[in-house]
Design an enzyme around this catalytic site. Structure first.
Site, PDB file in Angstrom:
ATOM      1  N   THR A 133      -6.695 -96.957  52.671  1.00 11.64           N
ATOM      2  CA  THR A 133      -7.471 -98.060  52.105  1.00 11.64           C
ATOM      3  C   THR A 133      -6.606 -99.296  51.861  1.00 11.64           C
ATOM      4  OG1 THR A 133      -9.010 -96.523  51.097  1.00 11.64           O
ATOM      5  CG2 THR A 133      -8.929 -98.693  50.107  1.00 11.64           C
ATOM      6  N   THR A 190      -4.834 -92.581  50.019  1.00 15.90           N
ATOM      7  CA  THR A 190      -4.614 -91.792  48.796  1.00 15.90           C
ATOM      8  C   THR A 190      -5.107 -90.345  48.900  1.00 15.90           C
ATOM      9  OG1 THR A 190      -6.696 -92.582  47.872  1.00 15.90           O
ATOM     10  CG2 THR A 190      -4.698 -93.822  47.296  1.00 15.90           C
ATOM     11  N   ASP A 191      -6.003 -90.058  49.873  1.00 14.35           N
ATOM     12  CA  ASP A 191      -6.576 -88.702  49.925  1.00 14.35           C
ATOM     13  C   ASP A 191      -5.523 -87.615  50.132  1.00 14.35           C
ATOM     14  OD1 ASP A 191      -8.987 -89.942  49.626  1.00 14.35           O
ATOM     15  OD2 ASP A 191      -9.749 -89.506  51.638  1.00 14.35           O
ATOM     16  N   SER A 206      -6.005 -91.473  55.589  1.00 14.13           N
ATOM     17  CA  SER A 206      -5.148 -90.317  55.327  1.00 14.13           C
ATOM     18  C   SER A 206      -5.786 -88.944  55.607  1.00 14.13           C
ATOM     19  CB  SER A 206      -4.521 -90.388  53.946  1.00 14.13           C
ATOM     20  OG  SER A 206      -5.430 -90.073  52.945  1.00 14.13           O
TER      21      SER A 206
HETATM   22  N1  ASP Z   1     -10.022 -92.302  52.228  1.00  7.73           N
HETATM   23  C1  ASP Z   1      -8.916 -93.187  52.026  1.00  7.73           C
HETATM   24  C2  ASP Z   1      -7.658 -92.608  52.681  1.00  7.73           C
HETATM   25  O1  ASP Z   1      -7.040 -91.739  52.129  1.00  7.73           O
HETATM   26  C3  ASP Z   1      -8.680 -93.360  50.594  1.00  7.73           C
HETATM   27  C4  ASP Z   1      -7.538 -94.267  50.240  1.00  7.73           C
HETATM   28  O2  ASP Z   1      -6.709 -94.640  51.005  1.00  7.73           O
HETATM   29  O3  ASP Z   1      -7.483 -94.586  49.070  1.00  7.73           O
HETATM   30  O4  ASP Z   1      -7.318 -93.046  53.728  1.00  7.73           O
END
Ligand code: ASP
Length: 322
Positions: free
Chosen positions: A12, A88-89, A55
């Site tokens: 993200t 973040t995932d 991610s």
């Molecule tokens: N779905 C996103 C990812 O992990 C969430 C993020 O980056 O915060 O790519």
């Protein structure tokens, strides 16, 4: 002036929101590429885009490629620290892999964002600046891989994503952050007690992860065993117990030489061989199951994948988890 290498991998923090549809996706230009202008004269920045992946698309082979890339870049130039941006995932898995793999005393900091670059309250640029601050800080040396988000500094070993959308999502249950960042400073208040690193060449072992539940039987465990895995992680109940109906399937798994590592589905505490009833920790320990103290299921999986690249010996594996 400190010299910091930034490696972007996607997530993200690298994305933009479509204002009409609300959809968040990758954009043609990296939204944070102007960071060096923001920091002009204060920190020397070099930034690379290694991947452009959300991610959930990151696999252990990407993690190894990233780890190697950090080693290669550091061997070529004398950076004071490295910052990695990541979705973040699965950020905690990549950070923990790097923590196990990297051999450097220099600060390596992973960061991300919960809101894309053009959303109201976007946290990406702020988190990136905080991460650069930590990576430039002498005190951040020798602390293993760190995760910096939302003014907090966490260890890769203990941090986990706790909320689907809150910007304060990254927490270290039981232990808390080891430091904080402020507008102008970085403060550490805890120190890691131990840090091992494993110089693996490949990461290709198949390790599955199962969560235990009330009334569970051995079907899932048998299905995993029959799929010819190299290892199995079980998120057990409470202090490290399983329903008695899973015991026969577990015996079959251990008999085939498949290492089984136990963690707890509780988000705090460690697994122990306290209970003597059927399926209790005592029986599991006597059966040859390895107890992984304090790791989450996904991190125990990363560690077993790394460990299996080094040895298949059960005693050695147990030692690596103790
Ligand atoms: N779905 C996103 C990812 O992990 C969430 C993020 O980056 O915060 O790519």
């Amino acid at each position: 002036m400190k010299r910091i290498l930034i490696i972007h991998t996607g997530g993200t923090i690298s994305m933009k929101e479509d204002k009409e549809t609300g959809e968040v996706n990758t954009s043609s230009r990296h939204p944070l590429e102007e960071i060096s202008t923001v920091l002009q004269g204060r920190v020397e920045i070099e930034d690379d885009i290694l991947f452009y992946l959300p991610s959930p698309h990151i696999r252990p082979d990407h993690m190894l490629k990233l780890g190697r890339y950090v080693h290669e870049k550091m061997a070529k130039r004398n950076y004071d620290g490295v910052v990695i941006t990541h979705g973040t995932d699965t950020l905690e898995e990549t950070a923990y892999f790097l923590d196990l793999f990297l051999q450097t005393r220099k600060p390596v900091v992973v960061t991300g964002a919960m809101r894309s670059s053009n959303e109201i309250g976007a946290d990406g640029l702020y988190n990136l600046l905080s991460a650069i601050k930590v990576a430039s800080c002498d005190e951040a040396q020798d602390k293993g891989v760190l995760v910096v988000m939302n003014d907090e500094i966490h260890t890769a070993k203990n941090v986990t994503k706790t909320s689907t959308s809150n910007v304060a999502t990254f927490q270290s249950p039981q232990y808390g952050p080891i430091g904080i960042t402020t507008k102008s400073d970085v403060f550490f208040h805890h120190k890691m007690t131990r840090h091992d690193s494993y110089p693996i060449q490949n990461i290709g072992k198949r390790v599955s992860l199962i969560k235990a539940y009330a009334g569970m039987d051995g079907d899932l465990i048998d299905a995993v065993r029959e799929s010819r895995v190299d290892g199995l992680i079980i998120e057990a109940l409470g202090q490290g117990n399983l329903p008695p109906e899973t015991m026969e399937a577990l015996e079959r798994t251990i008999k085939e030489g498949i290492p089984v590592v136990l963690v707890s589905r509780c988000y705090q505490g460690i697994v122990q061989d306290t209970y003597g009833y059927p399926g209790g920790g005592r029986q599991l320990r006597n059966m040859g199951i390895i107890f992984a103290n304090g790791l989450t299921g996904p991190k125990a999986r990363i560690k077993l994948m790394v460990a299996l690249e080094m040895t298949a010996n059960m005693t050695e594996l147990e030692h690596m988890f103790s």
